[in-house]
Scaffold this active site. Structure first.
Site, PDB file in Angstrom:
ATOM      1  N   ASN A  22      -3.918   5.979  -0.904  1.00  0.00           N
ATOM      2  CA  ASN A  22      -3.423   6.417   0.398  1.00  0.00           C
ATOM      3  C   ASN A  22      -2.947   7.868   0.412  1.00  0.00           C
ATOM      4  O   ASN A  22      -2.888   8.489   1.469  1.00  0.00           O
ATOM      5  CB  ASN A  22      -2.335   5.474   0.896  1.00  0.00           C
ATOM      6  CG  ASN A  22      -2.972   4.210   1.441  1.00  0.00           C
ATOM      7  OD1 ASN A  22      -3.946   4.293   2.189  1.00  0.00           O
ATOM      8  ND2 ASN A  22      -2.467   3.058   1.050  1.00  0.00           N
ATOM      9  N   HIS A  45      -3.119  -3.559  -5.784  1.00  0.00           N
ATOM     10  CA  HIS A  45      -3.448  -3.110  -4.432  1.00  0.00           C
ATOM     11  C   HIS A  45      -4.928  -3.351  -4.152  1.00  0.00           C
ATOM     12  O   HIS A  45      -5.790  -2.678  -4.704  1.00  0.00           O
ATOM     13  CB  HIS A  45      -3.085  -1.616  -4.315  1.00  0.00           C
ATOM     14  CG  HIS A  45      -3.243  -1.051  -2.951  1.00  0.00           C
ATOM     15  ND1 HIS A  45      -3.402   0.289  -2.709  1.00  0.00           N
ATOM     16  CD2 HIS A  45      -3.275  -1.638  -1.733  1.00  0.00           C
ATOM     17  CE1 HIS A  45      -3.519   0.498  -1.412  1.00  0.00           C
ATOM     18  NE2 HIS A  45      -3.450  -0.650  -0.799  1.00  0.00           N
ATOM     19  N   GLU A  86      -6.360  -1.178  -7.137  1.00  0.00           N
ATOM     20  CA  GLU A  86      -5.535  -0.092  -7.672  1.00  0.00           C
ATOM     21  C   GLU A  86      -4.354  -0.775  -8.373  1.00  0.00           C
ATOM     22  O   GLU A  86      -3.588  -1.498  -7.737  1.00  0.00           O
ATOM     23  CB  GLU A  86      -5.057   0.788  -6.495  1.00  0.00           C
ATOM     24  CG  GLU A  86      -4.505   2.128  -6.881  1.00  0.00           C
ATOM     25  CD  GLU A  86      -4.163   2.971  -5.640  1.00  0.00           C
ATOM     26  OE1 GLU A  86      -3.885   2.404  -4.557  1.00  0.00           O
ATOM     27  OE2 GLU A  86      -4.154   4.204  -5.761  1.00  0.00           O
ATOM     28  N   SER A  99       0.830  -1.205   0.000  1.00  0.00           N
ATOM     29  CA  SER A  99       0.000   0.000   0.000  1.00  0.00           C
ATOM     30  C   SER A  99       0.862   1.250   0.000  1.00  0.00           C
ATOM     31  O   SER A  99       0.347   2.352  -0.050  1.00  0.00           O
ATOM     32  CB  SER A  99      -0.923   0.007   1.217  1.00  0.00           C
ATOM     33  OG  SER A  99      -0.183  -0.209   2.385  1.00  0.00           O
TER      34      SER A  99
END
Ligand code: CAA
Length: 282
Positions: free
Chosen positions: A189, A139, A151, A118
């Protein structure tokens, strides 16, 4: 693409095994100890049972899914005949480096190597292998069987056909893949963690209590979980690691981790996994 190896059977790993096996792929689950592999299988069994109860899949689907999963304790054996390897081990670069070196040496030449990281740079991980063009970020989001997004992160050298293949594979898992380029925090993130961090600053500065911060975001912004409940769910240590990656990567003070977050991690209050974070859990 028919056979996949998933390295690591923790929260993310067992969810990834679950979705691949449920969608017809043969999966080798590689863990370091027999009891960790058994724990992962038990979690998958429990989550499949939940889906049977909700009539999303049949009992026969559940049995067939479990039959497609094999467990291994040796990476070299687990990856030797697969088309794709998805790594989901803890977010420690040196650990991932060691594991990818071993995967690269033992997986077939055609195999694509993916990391569920991540926050660690896909380009940097790809560089530890001899096939950076076949390296990509995949991800997933927790809980993996429920969350639609994958992702898909392109490293500097990821080949276009590898991206296409992983986009296509993610769709076969019933997911919605979104491409992004390798940059600290990718998209997910980079956007999520500053929100969580700001929520922690609100508590730290006495703007509102944790439950009230969360109520604002749930009822006012229609988030399924408030940012502090979500931070506990993700793990406060993981949130801190990701914020540090953003802070180090961009050298921008807007990503500095809230001192209260650092203090809670120091105190071992990591969220759901330790029974206490911003909230308490049984
Ligand atoms: N396996 C299978 N199904 C599951 C499941 C699991 N592990 N967990 C939940 N479910 C199913 C439930 O059976 C339920 O199904 P129905 O809709 O058919 O009833 C559905 O998911 C919702 O679950 P619940 O009713 O138990 O609870 P809820 O409505 O409160 O939803 C939640 C729970 C899905 C977790 C929801 O709160 C949510 O979406 N939260 C946000 C999660 C999120 O943001 N995740 C991303 C975290 S960031 C990350 O993972 C990556 C990173 O890099 C940090």
């Amino acid at each position: 693409m028919k056979k996949v190896a998933v390295i690591g059977g923790g929260t993310m790993g067992n969810g990834i095994v679950h979705v691949f096996a449920m969608n017809g792929y043969d999966v080798n689950l590689v863990e370091t100890k027999k009891e960790f592999a058994e724990r992962a299988l038990n979690t998958i069994d429990k989550n499949l049972t939940r889906m049977v109860t909700k009539e999303k899949i049949s009992e026969a689907d559940k049995t067939a899914t479990l039959e497609r999963i094999q467990t291994h304790l040796d990476i070299a054996v687990g990856v030797k005949d697969v088309d794709l390897v998805v790594e989901a081990v803890p977010e420690v670069f040196e650990l991932k480096k060691k594991i990818f070196t071993e995967i690269d040496a033992n997986a077939p030449d055609h195999a694509i190597l993916a990391s569920n990281t991540s926050s660690i740079s896909i380009t940097k991980l790809a560089a530890v292998t001899k096939r950076p063009e076949k390296f990509i970020g995949m991800h997933f989001f927790n809980p993996v069987p429920v969350m639609k997004l994958v992702e898909v992160i392109n490293g500097l050298e990821t080949a276009d056909e590898v991206t296409d293949k992983i986009m296509e594979t993610s769709k076969k898992l019933g997911k919605y893949p979104v491409p992004a380029n390798d940059f600290p925090g990718f998209v997910s993130n980079r956007v999520l963690m500053p929100m969580i961090n700001e929520a922690i600053f609100c508590v730290h500065e006495g703007v509102a209590k944790p439950e009230h911060v969360d109520e604002v975001m749930k009822l006012g912004m229609a988030h399924p979980m408030g940012p502090l409940r979500l931070a506990d769910f993700i793990g406060l240590d993981v949130c801190l690691d990701i914020l540090n990656v953003l802070y180090d990567g961009f050298k921008d003070p807007k990503y500095r981790p809230a001192p209260l977050l650092v203090k809670m991690v120091d105190a071992g209050k990591l969220g759901d996994k330790t029974g206490e974070g911003f909230f308490k859990y049984d």
